[in-house]
Design a protein around this motif. Sequence first.
Motif, PDB file in Angstrom:
ATOM      1  N   ARG A 181     -35.901 -18.489  -8.625  1.00  0.00           N
ATOM      2  CA  ARG A 181     -36.054 -18.632 -10.075  1.00  0.00           C
ATOM      3  C   ARG A 181     -37.427 -19.200 -10.436  1.00  0.00           C
ATOM      4  O   ARG A 181     -38.056 -18.744 -11.393  1.00  0.00           O
ATOM      5  N   SER A 182     -37.880 -20.200  -9.691  1.00  0.00           N
ATOM      6  CA  SER A 182     -39.154 -20.832 -10.039  1.00  0.00           C
ATOM      7  C   SER A 182     -40.297 -19.835  -9.972  1.00  0.00           C
ATOM      8  O   SER A 182     -41.257 -19.907 -10.754  1.00  0.00           O
ATOM      9  N   LYS A 183     -40.220 -18.861  -9.080  1.00  0.00           N
ATOM     10  CA  LYS A 183     -41.270 -17.842  -8.960  1.00  0.00           C
ATOM     11  C   LYS A 183     -41.150 -16.811 -10.089  1.00  0.00           C
ATOM     12  O   LYS A 183     -42.170 -16.333 -10.593  1.00  0.00           O
ATOM     13  N   VAL A 184     -39.930 -16.483 -10.497  1.00  0.00           N
ATOM     14  CA  VAL A 184     -39.750 -15.577 -11.636  1.00  0.00           C
ATOM     15  C   VAL A 184     -40.325 -16.215 -12.896  1.00  0.00           C
ATOM     16  O   VAL A 184     -41.053 -15.573 -13.671  1.00  0.00           O
ATOM     17  N   MET A 185     -40.028 -17.485 -13.098  1.00  0.00           N
ATOM     18  CA  MET A 185     -40.527 -18.175 -14.288  1.00  0.00           C
ATOM     19  C   MET A 185     -42.048 -18.228 -14.294  1.00  0.00           C
ATOM     20  O   MET A 185     -42.681 -18.112 -15.351  1.00  0.00           O
ATOM     21  N   GLU A 186     -42.657 -18.393 -13.142  1.00  0.00           N
ATOM     22  CA  GLU A 186     -44.115 -18.482 -13.076  1.00  0.00           C
ATOM     23  C   GLU A 186     -44.799 -17.173 -13.443  1.00  0.00           C
ATOM     24  O   GLU A 186     -46.013 -17.140 -13.662  1.00  0.00           O
ATOM     25  N   GLY A 187     -44.027 -16.094 -13.547  1.00  0.00           N
ATOM     26  CA  GLY A 187     -44.597 -14.833 -14.001  1.00  0.00           C
ATOM     27  C   GLY A 187     -44.899 -14.801 -15.484  1.00  0.00           C
ATOM     28  O   GLY A 187     -45.619 -13.917 -15.958  1.00  0.00           O
ATOM     29  N   LEU A 188     -44.378 -15.764 -16.231  1.00  0.00           N
ATOM     30  CA  LEU A 188     -44.650 -15.828 -17.664  1.00  0.00           C
ATOM     31  C   LEU A 188     -46.026 -16.450 -17.906  1.00  0.00           C
ATOM     32  O   LEU A 188     -46.467 -17.313 -17.144  1.00  0.00           O
ATOM     33  N   PRO A 189     -46.704 -16.051 -18.976  1.00  0.00           N
ATOM     34  CA  PRO A 189     -48.064 -16.548 -19.192  1.00  0.00           C
ATOM     35  C   PRO A 189     -48.153 -18.023 -19.539  1.00  0.00           C
ATOM     36  O   PRO A 189     -49.218 -18.629 -19.383  1.00  0.00           O
ATOM     37  N   THR A 190     -47.073 -18.625 -20.027  1.00  0.00           N
ATOM     38  CA  THR A 190     -47.112 -20.043 -20.402  1.00  0.00           C
ATOM     39  C   THR A 190     -45.977 -20.800 -19.720  1.00  0.00           C
ATOM     40  O   THR A 190     -45.268 -21.583 -20.350  1.00  0.00           O
ATOM     41  N   ALA A 191     -45.784 -20.555 -18.440  1.00  0.00           N
ATOM     42  CA  ALA A 191     -44.758 -21.262 -17.664  1.00  0.00           C
ATOM     43  C   ALA A 191     -45.420 -21.887 -16.443  1.00  0.00           C
ATOM     44  O   ALA A 191     -46.630 -21.800 -16.252  1.00  0.00           O
ATOM     45  N   GLY A 192     -44.597 -22.541 -15.628  1.00  0.00           N
ATOM     46  CA  GLY A 192     -45.118 -23.217 -14.449  1.00  0.00           C
ATOM     47  C   GLY A 192     -45.631 -24.604 -14.783  1.00  0.00           C
ATOM     48  O   GLY A 192     -45.248 -25.212 -15.791  1.00  0.00           O
ATOM     49  N   LEU A 193     -46.478 -25.123 -13.950  1.00  0.00           N
ATOM     50  CA  LEU A 193     -47.014 -26.473 -14.159  1.00  0.00           C
ATOM     51  C   LEU A 193     -47.928 -26.493 -15.383  1.00  0.00           C
ATOM     52  O   LEU A 193     -48.720 -25.573 -15.592  1.00  0.00           O
ATOM     53  N   PRO A 194     -47.837 -27.535 -16.197  1.00  0.00           N
ATOM     54  CA  PRO A 194     -48.664 -27.591 -17.406  1.00  0.00           C
ATOM     55  C   PRO A 194     -50.107 -27.937 -17.103  1.00  0.00           C
ATOM     56  O   PRO A 194     -50.435 -28.459 -16.031  1.00  0.00           O
ATOM     57  N   THR A 195     -50.952 -27.647 -18.073  1.00  0.00           N
ATOM     58  CA  THR A 195     -52.324 -28.102 -17.989  1.00  0.00           C
ATOM     59  C   THR A 195     -52.378 -29.599 -18.267  1.00  0.00           C
ATOM     60  O   THR A 195     -51.480 -30.153 -18.908  1.00  0.00           O
ATOM     61  N   LEU A 196     -53.400 -30.272 -17.779  1.00  0.00           N
ATOM     62  CA  LEU A 196     -53.559 -31.697 -18.040  1.00  0.00           C
ATOM     63  C   LEU A 196     -54.125 -31.889 -19.448  1.00  0.00           C
ATOM     64  O   LEU A 196     -55.087 -31.227 -19.844  1.00  0.00           O
ATOM     65  N   MET A 197     -53.523 -32.797 -20.203  1.00  0.00           N
ATOM     66  CA  MET A 197     -53.965 -33.090 -21.569  1.00  0.00           C
ATOM     67  C   MET A 197     -54.090 -34.592 -21.736  1.00  0.00           C
ATOM     68  O   MET A 197     -53.247 -35.351 -21.274  1.00  0.00           O
ATOM     69  N   ARG A 198     -55.152 -35.024 -22.431  1.00  0.00           N
ATOM     70  CA  ARG A 198     -55.464 -36.447 -22.506  1.00  0.00           C
ATOM     71  C   ARG A 198     -54.669 -37.181 -23.571  1.00  0.00           C
ATOM     72  O   ARG A 198     -54.387 -38.365 -23.437  1.00  0.00           O
ATOM     73  N   ASN A 199     -54.307 -36.498 -24.653  1.00  0.00           N
ATOM     74  CA  ASN A 199     -53.618 -37.185 -25.753  1.00  0.00           C
ATOM     75  C   ASN A 199     -52.933 -36.161 -26.649  1.00  0.00           C
ATOM     76  O   ASN A 199     -53.054 -34.948 -26.446  1.00  0.00           O
ATOM     77  N   TRP A 200     -52.207 -36.670 -27.653  1.00  0.00           N
ATOM     78  CA  TRP A 200     -51.439 -35.803 -28.551  1.00  0.00           C
ATOM     79  C   TRP A 200     -52.359 -34.881 -29.343  1.00  0.00           C
ATOM     80  O   TRP A 200     -52.028 -33.717 -29.584  1.00  0.00           O
ATOM     81  N   SER A 201     -53.504 -35.373 -29.747  1.00  0.00           N
ATOM     82  CA  SER A 201     -54.451 -34.557 -30.505  1.00  0.00           C
ATOM     83  C   SER A 201     -54.867 -33.319 -29.720  1.00  0.00           C
ATOM     84  O   SER A 201     -54.931 -32.212 -30.269  1.00  0.00           O
ATOM     85  N   GLU A 202     -55.141 -33.492 -28.440  1.00  0.00           N
ATOM     86  CA  GLU A 202     -55.551 -32.355 -27.617  1.00  0.00           C
ATOM     87  C   GLU A 202     -54.412 -31.351 -27.469  1.00  0.00           C
ATOM     88  O   GLU A 202     -54.635 -30.134 -27.489  1.00  0.00           O
ATOM     89  N   TYR A 203     -53.196 -31.852 -27.343  1.00  0.00           N
ATOM     90  CA  TYR A 203     -52.029 -30.965 -27.251  1.00  0.00           C
ATOM     91  C   TYR A 203     -51.864 -30.159 -28.532  1.00  0.00           C
ATOM     92  O   TYR A 203     -51.656 -28.937 -28.487  1.00  0.00           O
TER      93      TYR A 203
END
Length: 392
Positions: A181-203
């Motif tokens: 399942r984890s590999k199927v989910m990673e096929g989506l363009p916005t799935a898998g491990l998130p990008t690093l974000m510094r604060n709420w404003s950046e998110y």
Amino acid sequence: MSTLKFNSNDQPTIGIELELGLVDGQSMELSNSVQQMLSVLPDDESHCYKPELMQSFLEINTCVCETVGQAETDLRTKITAIERAADQLGLQIWWGSTHPFARWRDQEVTPDERYQMLVKSLQEMARRLITFGLHVHVAVDSGDKTLMICDRIMQHLPTLLALSSSSPFWEGRDTGLASYRSKVMEGLPTAGLPTLMRNWSEYVWLVNHMVDTGFINTIREIWWDVRPHHNFGTVEIRVCDMPGNLEDSLAIAALCQCLVKYLSDDIDNGAYQHDCHPMMVRQNKWRAARFGNQAALVNSYTYEVESVSQVIHFLNQKLRPIAEDLDCVSHLEHCEMMADSPSWAERQRSILQETGDPREIVRRLCRQSRVSPPLEAGDVNAASLKRASETA
């Protein structure tokens, strides 16, 4: 540019989402029956039972709970309701992240505008999402802290995946993985491990940028392994496979709640944020997906290789004071038993090796996962007659 208001919470309350499969009681195939199920479930809690992208899914949501014990009471009532509804309809409930032999081509998309739009946008990547997961929400007091927790909890996501792994099969084939399942989910363009974000404003900037440039239509199309949920004011942990029963699901939920509370307190106390290289997280996630609870995970502090059992034992010792405050010690301790027992992926393989029949995997595990006894034939007939009279 739109703003996203984070609805902060004073206490680390918990909410649990279970994605379960609907299975034909005779063939053990996935059944596109969610509309029939929803029609016979209690109206007063209809908001807690939801369809998903495919009609062979049913999602169950708890109310906001202070403790895992409250969530257990909540879920036992709701699961009993869906088991009785399934008995009336000749269905079974599947707890697992992929079905052992169902074909994604045979699954029907739920007639909902949002889901139809997703399929149009993502094409086959959406149509093959015949996967079921466990999602855990833990409340936090600020948006900035939520992003910090999402960053700091990433090193623990492979451990959660390893504990929950339950998807070794895909369309009748043994994939060789514990969590396909984890590999199927990673096929989506916005799935898998998130990008690093510094604060709420950046998110907020990132979400608006993706919407404004047409990469996503709404924030609901961000399916990271862990993400902020601004409406609920929570960290939502989404990396887990769907464990094979309620007890294991609650244990993982307790581990998630304790981890979020521990990290939140750590931030309040001004603790230094130890850097964990993103590649190390990816490496450990792959190991967890490949080997489940038999994975050898690299410690991000010592760089030594440790078993999942060692990692869980260490975490339980560190988190025990938090678990005592949150009244979930027994659930947290259950994680150690899970680490030392055959995973749900291994159990599925064992049943196939014993019987040679993939239907027996579904039949046995559906029976073992029940929280209530099956309705007798007379009770099923009476319930069916009652339902017929109510809809006449």
